[in-house]
Design a protein around this motif. Structure first.
Motif, PDB file in Angstrom:
ATOM      1  N   GLY A 421       0.802  -1.214   0.000  1.00 57.81           N
ATOM      2  CA  GLY A 421       0.000   0.000   0.000  1.00 57.81           C
ATOM      3  C   GLY A 421       0.833   1.262   0.000  1.00 57.81           C
ATOM      4  N   SER A 425       2.005   1.055  -4.756  1.00 63.49           N
ATOM      5  CA  SER A 425       0.732   1.454  -5.355  1.00 63.49           C
ATOM      6  C   SER A 425       0.930   1.769  -6.844  1.00 63.49           C
ATOM      7  CB  SER A 425       0.174   2.687  -4.636  1.00 63.49           C
ATOM      8  OG  SER A 425      -0.908   3.246  -5.341  1.00 63.49           O
ATOM      9  N   ASP A 427      -0.246   4.227  -8.212  1.00 69.53           N
ATOM     10  CA  ASP A 427      -0.171   5.687  -8.275  1.00 69.53           C
ATOM     11  C   ASP A 427       1.175   6.137  -7.698  1.00 69.53           C
ATOM     12  OD1 ASP A 427      -2.184   8.407  -6.816  1.00 69.53           O
ATOM     13  OD2 ASP A 427      -0.447   8.415  -8.167  1.00 69.53           O
ATOM     14  N   PHE A 430       0.967   8.638  -4.876  1.00 79.54           N
ATOM     15  CA  PHE A 430       0.499   8.025  -3.637  1.00 79.54           C
ATOM     16  C   PHE A 430       1.700   7.458  -2.867  1.00 79.54           C
ATOM     17  CE2 PHE A 430      -3.157   6.071  -1.366  1.00 79.54           C
ATOM     18  CZ  PHE A 430      -2.471   5.185  -0.570  1.00 79.54           C
ATOM     19  N   ASN A 431       2.562   6.695  -3.574  1.00 82.56           N
ATOM     20  CA  ASN A 431       3.743   6.093  -2.963  1.00 82.56           C
ATOM     21  C   ASN A 431       4.658   7.173  -2.370  1.00 82.56           C
ATOM     22  OD1 ASN A 431       2.843   3.555  -3.747  1.00 82.56           O
ATOM     23  ND2 ASN A 431       4.022   3.575  -5.652  1.00 82.56           N
ATOM     24  N   ASN A 500      -7.335   4.455   2.212  1.00 81.16           N
ATOM     25  CA  ASN A 500      -7.379   4.773   0.790  1.00 81.16           C
ATOM     26  C   ASN A 500      -6.553   6.012   0.483  1.00 81.16           C
ATOM     27  OD1 ASN A 500      -9.243   6.342   2.258  1.00 81.16           O
ATOM     28  ND2 ASN A 500     -10.363   6.841   0.372  1.00 81.16           N
TER      29      ASN A 500
END
Length: 523
Positions: A421, A425, A427, A430-431, A500
């Motif tokens: 997660g 990811s 994305d 996101f990481n 999320n």
């Protein structure tokens, strides 16, 4: 006056024996027999033993029997205390008698008689007891005699006479009379019941074996035997000397290096067995190892350029490696600082240059890293030690922390894969936001307590007060806003546990580090 014990004389009669050598002379048989009678004859074996100091100097005998049979002879004894001799050619019949006469060294005369029968297909032992009288006529001593009949082996058989190793052969035997036990003996296998008239023999050794069945009597004179021969053949399959289905050859031996291997395949180069005319055979198909694919031994100095060699002989060729002189030949030359003769770049001598921090090669056991530059904090420091980074720089994490997380944080609370997660990811943004927040928390040592990641944002304020503008003094406020993906203060606090969002992943990853990996992932 001298007295002497009776002297035991043993006579054994065997029907069918046609002749037996004996010491002494034997007069002609006076009986006239028909052709049918002559076919049934026996023989007599005798022994005389004196128990005292005297010895027999001579013995004569006379045999009489049915139909006017008569036979005489003498046996010289010398100075012996034991006499054995055998008479043959005596017809089968009843009513025989034998008379013996002997003279001892004390000039005493001994005489004795005994009756006996000659049986068909049997052995008869006769004891003749002599009466030895003293010359002064003072007295005599008479000892009684006895008869004994020995059984003989009349039949012995093996069915079948040949089996393969591991198979069994039925053995049978028969004796002439009585219930005297027998004993089977012989090499090459084992007997199921060696004392039985009928038993089985299990073949264990290839070859022809003689099996003997003998009368197993306590009587020393009863020793008749018979012999049968059996053959133990090789087991079916490879090695039996027969070309069976699927075999290329079968020479029947256990030599694996001849023209036919023990797998019954024709020897060829590449079968892994060094056969005739082959120097070697490793069977691996590699032409550059110690055994070429032509089954010749690869060796520097053999005068031929083998696979893997650049040369073999000459001034420009290494005599030990058969390579052209240069880096890696074990000889320091030209611009080389060293030459350890190998191509390992991580030892003390890499590419023929002395190993040093900053050469771009990690020296095993000495350097933790070597990126070949002088940039600090890029994962490898200028002293070739790894940049400490646990919070989120996945590529340069301390190994112990990475190992612990892979065990404890990939199924956190039975549901969350925090490693995937935060770092993996789909994305990239996101990481990066998750990594940046984790790195900030680790660098500033905040959030590794009951307050969790909220401490890195709120600082000294609790979460209630933190929702008022201006009440945030934590070290990672920008990173929290970015990872929460909102500028609304109340939403930031509420998003701390949202998986999320990057902030939620960082929140739970820090919690996993604190609960399960404190010694390796917590500053």
């Amino acid at each position: 006056m001298r007295f002497f014990k009776g002297i035991g004389v043993l006579a054994a009669l065997t029907v069918g024996a046609t002749t037996f050598g004996a010491c002494g002379s034997d007069s002609a048989n006076t009986q006239q027999t028909s052709d049918s009678d002559v076919s049934k004859v026996g023989s007599v074996g005798m022994a005389i033993t004196l128990p005292d100091d005297s010895v027999v100097s001579s013995v004569t005998y006379t045999i009489t029997g049915p139909a006017g049979y008569s036979r005489t002879g003498s046996v010289p004894v010398g100075d012996s205390t034991l006499l054995t001799f055998r008479l043959s050619g005596i017809p089968v019949g009843n009513g025989y008698s034998i008379a013996l006469a002997a003279t001892t060294t004390f000039s005493n005369s001994c005489a004795g008689t005994a009756a006996f029968n000659v049986l068909d297909n049997a052995t008869t032992r006769v004891s003749v007891l002599l009466v030895c009288g003293a010359t002064d006529g003072d007295g005599d001593l008479i000892v009684d005699g006895e008869f004994e009949s020995c059984p003989i082996v009349t039949a012995a058989g093996a069915i079948p006479a040949e089996v393969r190793v591991g198979g069994t052969i039925a053995l049978t035997s028969a004796i002439s009379h009585g219930d005297t036990p027998v004993l089977w003996s012989g090499a090459g296998g084992t007997f199921l019941a060696p004392n039985a008239y009928a038993t089985t023999f299990t073949c264990e050794t290839i070859g022809t074996h003689a099996l003997t069945v003998a009368i197993n009597s306590s009587e020393a004179a009863c020793t008749d035997t018979d012999v049968v021969e059996v053959i133990c053949s090789p087991s079916a399959g490879c090695g039996n000397g027969v070309l069976d289905l699927g075999e290329q050859c079968d020479d029947g031996n256990t030599v694996d290096t001849d023209a036919c291997t023990n797998a019954c395949r024709t020897a060829v180069c590449g079968d892994g067995i060094a056969g005739p005319s082959e120097e070697c055979d490793d069977g691996n198909g590699v032409d550059a190892d110690a055994c070429s694919n032509t089954c010749l031994t690869v060796a520097c100095g053999n005068g031929r350029v083998d696979p893997g060699e650049a040369c073999d002989g000459g001034a420009a060729c290494s005599a030990t490696t058969c390579q052209l002189l240069g880096c890696g030949d074990g000889i320091v030359s030209g611009s080389e600082q060293c030459d350890d003769g190998n191509s390992v770049s991580t030892d003390a001598c890499g590419s023929c240059q002395s190993a040093r921090c900053g050469d771009g090669a990690v020296q095993a056991g000495v350097e933790a890293c070597d990126d070949g530059n002088t940039v600090a904090g890029d994962g490898c420091e200028n002293d070739c030690t790894a940049t400490p980074s646990v919070g989120g720089d996945n590529a340069n994490q301390i190994a112990a922390c990475r190992t612990c997380r892979s065990t404890e944080c990939t199924n956190f609370n039975g549901a969350l894969d925090l490693i995937a997660g935060c770092f993996e990811s789909a994305d990239p943004a996101f990481n990066q936001e998750c990594i940046d927040l984790m790195n900030c928390a680790y660098t500033n040592d905040c959030g590794y307590n009951v307050a969790g990641m909220a401490e890195c944002f709120c600082g000294t304020f609790d979460q209630g007060a933190c929702q008022t503008a201006g009440n945030q003094n934590g070290p990672c406020i920008p990173q929290v806003y970015a990872a929460a993906r909102t500028n609304v203060l109340s939403e930031v606090i509420g998003n701390l546990g949202a998986v999320n969002l990057p902030v939620g992943m960082a929140f739970y990853l820090q919690q996993c580090d604190t609960d399960y990996c404190p010694t390796s992932c917590v500053p």
